[in-house]
Scaffold this active site. Structure first.
Site, PDB file in Angstrom:
ATOM      1  N   HIS A   1       0.851  -1.197   0.000  1.00  0.00           N
ATOM      2  CA  HIS A   1       0.000   0.000   0.000  1.00  0.00           C
ATOM      3  C   HIS A   1       0.879   1.238   0.000  1.00  0.00           C
ATOM      4  CE1 HIS A   1      -3.168   2.817   1.164  1.00  0.00           C
ATOM      5  NE2 HIS A   1      -3.992   1.913   0.699  1.00  0.00           N
TER       6      HIS A   1
ATOM      7  N   ASP B   1      -7.941  -5.473   0.072  1.00  0.00           N
ATOM      8  CA  ASP B   1      -8.414  -6.288  -1.044  1.00  0.00           C
ATOM      9  C   ASP B   1      -8.016  -7.753  -0.950  1.00  0.00           C
ATOM     10  OD1 ASP B   1      -9.702  -4.248  -2.430  1.00  0.00           O
ATOM     11  OD2 ASP B   1      -7.791  -3.491  -3.161  1.00  0.00           O
TER      12      ASP B   1
HETATM   13  N1  CMC Z   1       4.147  -7.434  -4.837  1.00  0.00           N
HETATM   14  C1  CMC Z   1       5.495  -7.410  -5.002  1.00  0.00           C
HETATM   15  N2  CMC Z   1       6.245  -6.317  -4.849  1.00  0.00           N
HETATM   16  C2  CMC Z   1       5.627  -5.174  -4.503  1.00  0.00           C
HETATM   17  C3  CMC Z   1       4.232  -5.126  -4.307  1.00  0.00           C
HETATM   18  C4  CMC Z   1       3.496  -6.304  -4.477  1.00  0.00           C
HETATM   19  N3  CMC Z   1       2.177  -6.317  -4.311  1.00  0.00           N
HETATM   20  N4  CMC Z   1       3.876  -3.873  -3.976  1.00  0.00           N
HETATM   21  C5  CMC Z   1       5.004  -3.149  -3.971  1.00  0.00           C
HETATM   22  N5  CMC Z   1       6.061  -3.935  -4.287  1.00  0.00           N
HETATM   23  C6  CMC Z   1       7.470  -3.528  -4.321  1.00  0.00           C
HETATM   24  C7  CMC Z   1       7.770  -2.741  -5.595  1.00  0.00           C
HETATM   25  O1  CMC Z   1       8.226  -3.574  -6.629  1.00  0.00           O
HETATM   26  C8  CMC Z   1       8.814  -1.769  -5.113  1.00  0.00           C
HETATM   27  O2  CMC Z   1      10.041  -2.457  -5.076  1.00  0.00           O
HETATM   28  P1  CMC Z   1      11.425  -1.632  -5.375  1.00  0.00           P
HETATM   29  O3  CMC Z   1      11.520  -0.574  -4.317  1.00  0.00           O
HETATM   30  O4  CMC Z   1      12.485  -2.684  -5.280  1.00  0.00           O
HETATM   31  O5  CMC Z   1      11.262  -1.076  -6.755  1.00  0.00           O
HETATM   32  C9  CMC Z   1       8.427  -1.490  -3.651  1.00  0.00           C
HETATM   33  O6  CMC Z   1       7.666  -2.639  -3.228  1.00  0.00           O
HETATM   34  C10 CMC Z   1       7.578  -0.230  -3.490  1.00  0.00           C
HETATM   35  O7  CMC Z   1       6.477  -0.333  -4.395  1.00  0.00           O
HETATM   36  P2  CMC Z   1       5.885   0.900  -5.199  1.00  0.00           P
HETATM   37  O8  CMC Z   1       5.148   0.383  -6.395  1.00  0.00           O
HETATM   38  O9  CMC Z   1       6.939   1.924  -5.426  1.00  0.00           O
HETATM   39  O10 CMC Z   1       4.871   1.458  -4.114  1.00  0.00           O
HETATM   40  P3  CMC Z   1       3.607   2.353  -4.385  1.00  0.00           P
HETATM   41  O11 CMC Z   1       3.309   3.045  -3.112  1.00  0.00           O
HETATM   42  O12 CMC Z   1       3.797   3.196  -5.595  1.00  0.00           O
HETATM   43  O13 CMC Z   1       2.463   1.277  -4.742  1.00  0.00           O
HETATM   44  C11 CMC Z   1       0.631  -0.203  -4.607  1.00  0.00           C
HETATM   45  C12 CMC Z   1       1.454   0.877  -3.879  1.00  0.00           C
HETATM   46  C13 CMC Z   1      -0.617  -0.500  -3.794  1.00  0.00           C
HETATM   47  C14 CMC Z   1       0.197   0.318  -5.991  1.00  0.00           C
HETATM   48  C15 CMC Z   1       1.506  -1.502  -4.760  1.00  0.00           C
HETATM   49  O14 CMC Z   1       1.853  -1.988  -3.492  1.00  0.00           O
HETATM   50  C16 CMC Z   1       0.796  -2.583  -5.574  1.00  0.00           C
HETATM   51  O15 CMC Z   1       0.843  -2.564  -6.804  1.00  0.00           O
HETATM   52  N6  CMC Z   1       0.094  -3.540  -4.883  1.00  0.00           N
HETATM   53  C17 CMC Z   1      -0.686  -4.533  -5.578  1.00  0.00           C
HETATM   54  C18 CMC Z   1      -2.035  -3.936  -5.985  1.00  0.00           C
HETATM   55  C19 CMC Z   1      -2.965  -3.752  -4.797  1.00  0.00           C
HETATM   56  O16 CMC Z   1      -3.141  -4.645  -3.972  1.00  0.00           O
HETATM   57  N7  CMC Z   1      -3.619  -2.581  -4.747  1.00  0.00           N
HETATM   58  C20 CMC Z   1      -4.641  -2.288  -3.740  1.00  0.00           C
HETATM   59  C21 CMC Z   1      -4.244  -1.161  -2.818  1.00  0.00           C
HETATM   60  S1  CMC Z   1      -5.330  -1.096  -1.385  1.00  0.00           S
HETATM   61  C22 CMC Z   1      -6.881  -0.720  -2.050  1.00  0.00           C
HETATM   62  C23 CMC Z   1      -6.958   0.683  -2.518  1.00  0.00           C
HETATM   63  O17 CMC Z   1      -6.726   1.611  -1.723  1.00  0.00           O
HETATM   64  O18 CMC Z   1      -7.316   0.884  -3.688  1.00  0.00           O
END
Ligand code: CMC
Length: 428
Positions: A306, A363
């Site tokens: 998240h 989720d």
């Molecule tokens: N699986 C594997 N690696 C992950 C995941 C994951 N679900 N989420 C983040 N990472 C890694 C990512 O690869 C990155 O690694 P590095 O620093 O080595 O590049 C690190 O963790 C930080 O991730 P980010 O994408 O920079 O973080 P963000 O804050 O931009 O993204 C997120 C947050 C929710 C989009 C992401 O965690 C994700 O894609 N999760 C899966 C989709 C999901 O479950 N979304 C629902 C969110 S809760 C409901 C809502 O509020 O809508």
């Protein structure tokens, strides 16, 4: 807001920037005069360090895993409240008295029907259309039907359109489902609760009696509470940005629904269950954990991680216990729940997930419950949109009522060509 100051040195110039403190949470550096004073912008793609507004509705402490609506912890609301009461709280700032709650519920109930002509919109869509595509279209079309409440300068009309949106969204969502399965639309039954009514509109057929299962009604109502609002997330920010131009609330909600649909946001509940189905049995988990960690593989564990929570999402805790309640009430089980629990266990003991502070989010378990209730995966994000409508409406109202509100207009770091002369086609 209490005042402090930050000092910035840029191009040999020193300027002081005010620092504001909220009631809780991080301070913010007020950069509104930065461009006028220095000619420079701040740069923050993805808004990881930017507060876009001030708001008194919802507070999240991502490190501690805390979520408060108007100060009340989400766990207490999920345990003791109802979606109607939480809706009142989000909109009005305080918990209602019994009379206020009755009055609010009555008002919402009276608005549950949609203009009969709206139903003809559905037949314009393919039967196999994703219900979120249908939601974007039909909710956007509401402004063509309820034009009498679109003057956003009038607080009374703002209230009417807010009530209309909260009341009609379950009807519209249930109709999207009915259309997809080829069953007749079911009109609202205002003797039922908000959530009971939605269940009936979704699952009843004219040929048979339909009885709402109280435990399922309670569980779904709780799921709605858990999704009701979440501070300045992507779809809420979309609603605010759309509304900042003066667009009517129905159009703004359609914009919010479009944003919510993405798999990184509300679409993750559908993607999470699809992922669990793909994994299937616990013995295949490690393969998917390895894929999620592989930088060359775009696969991510859906329902994990998240932007704000760097701890267990408090909504996921409630969700996990609700799975068991629903299974018990319906006398069913789902082997995917075991897979999900094991996946969580393996991920949370893996250094990759520990170091990056990736925990299950709202989720991760919701799909298992919704599937047990009988919703197809394509409806999961629709249910999220249904519940989040009240949050969007509350945030939109807060923004419009703010006398200092301005159109949202971010700037950019330009990386395109510098000025050059047009070359006639024959010379290219
Ligand atoms: N699986 C594997 N690696 C992950 C995941 C994951 N679900 N989420 C983040 N990472 C890694 C990512 O690869 C990155 O690694 P590095 O620093 O080595 O590049 C690190 O963790 C930080 O991730 P980010 O994408 O920079 O973080 P963000 O804050 O931009 O993204 C997120 C947050 C929710 C989009 C992401 O965690 C994700 O894609 N999760 C899966 C989709 C999901 O479950 N979304 C629902 C969110 S809760 C409901 C809502 O509020 O809508």
């Amino acid at each position: 807001m209490s005042e402090n100051q930050a000092t910035l040195n840029i191009d040999g110039k020193t300027i002081d920037l005010p620092v504001h403190s909220g009631t809780i949470g991080p301070d913010v550096i007020d950069v509104r005069k930065l461009y006028a004073q220095t000619g420079a912008f701040t740069y923050d793609p993805g808004f990881t360090s930017t507060a876009s507004c001030d708001s008194a509705i919802t507070y999240i402490d991502g490190d501690e895993g805390v979520l408060l609506h108007r100060g009340y912890p989400i766990g207490q609301l999920a345990e003791n409240s109802s979606f109607m009461e939480v809706s009142y709280l989000l909109l009005n700032g305080e918990l209602p008295s019994q009379a206020e709650l009755d009055d609010f519920s009555r008002t919402i109930t009276r608005h549950t029907m949609v203009h009969e002509q709206l139903s003809s919109f559905y037949s314009g869509f393919r039967r196999d259309a994703h219900p979120m595509a249908v939601m974007c279209g039909v909710v956007g079309a509401l402004s063509a039907f309820y034009h009498d409440s679109t003057d956003i300068a009038d607080p009374v009309l703002r209230k009417i359109s807010s009530h209309r949106l909260i009341a009609k969204i379950p009807t519209i969502a249930a109709m999207a489902y009915k259309y997809s399965v080829g069953q007749p639309f079911v009109y609202p039954d205002n003797r039922l609760s908000y959530t009971g009514n939605f269940l009936r509109m979704t699952f009843a057929v004219p040929a048979e009696e339909y009885h709402v299962v109280p435990e399922v009604e309670k569980a779904l109502d709780r799921i709605f509470i858990l999704h009701a609002d979440h501070e300045q997330n992507a779809s809420t920010s979309t609603v605010r940005l759309a509304g900042s131009s003066g667009a009517n609330p129905f159009a703004c909600m359609a914009a919010g629904i479009a944003c919510l649909w993405g798999p990184a946001h509300g679409g993750a509940n559908e993607a999470a269950l699809n992922m669990l189905r793909e994994i299937g049995t616990p013995d295949r988990i490690q393969h998917y954990i390895d894929r999620a960690k592989d930088k060359n593989d775009p696969f991510r564990l859906m329902g994990f991680g998240h932007r704000v929570y760097k701890n267990y999402d408090p909504r996921a805790t409630v969700m996990q216990s609700t799975v068991r309640e629903v299974f018990q009430a319906l006398n069913v089980t789902d082997p995917l729940f075991e897979t999900a629990l094991r996946l969580e266990e393996i991920a949370l003991s893996d250094p990759y997930f520990v170091e990056k502070k990736l925990f299950p989010n709202v989720d991760f378990y919701s799909g298992i419950i919704l599937s047990a209730i009988g919703f197809p995966t394509t409806m999961f994000t629709v249910l999220f949109a249904l519940a989040r409508t009240v949050g969007w409406v509350a945030q939109w109202n807060e923004m419009i009522a703010d006398p200092g509100q301005k159109i949202g207009r971010p700037r950019q770091l330009y990386t395109g060509p510098t000025p050059r002369d047009y070359v006639p086609l024959a010379q290219r």
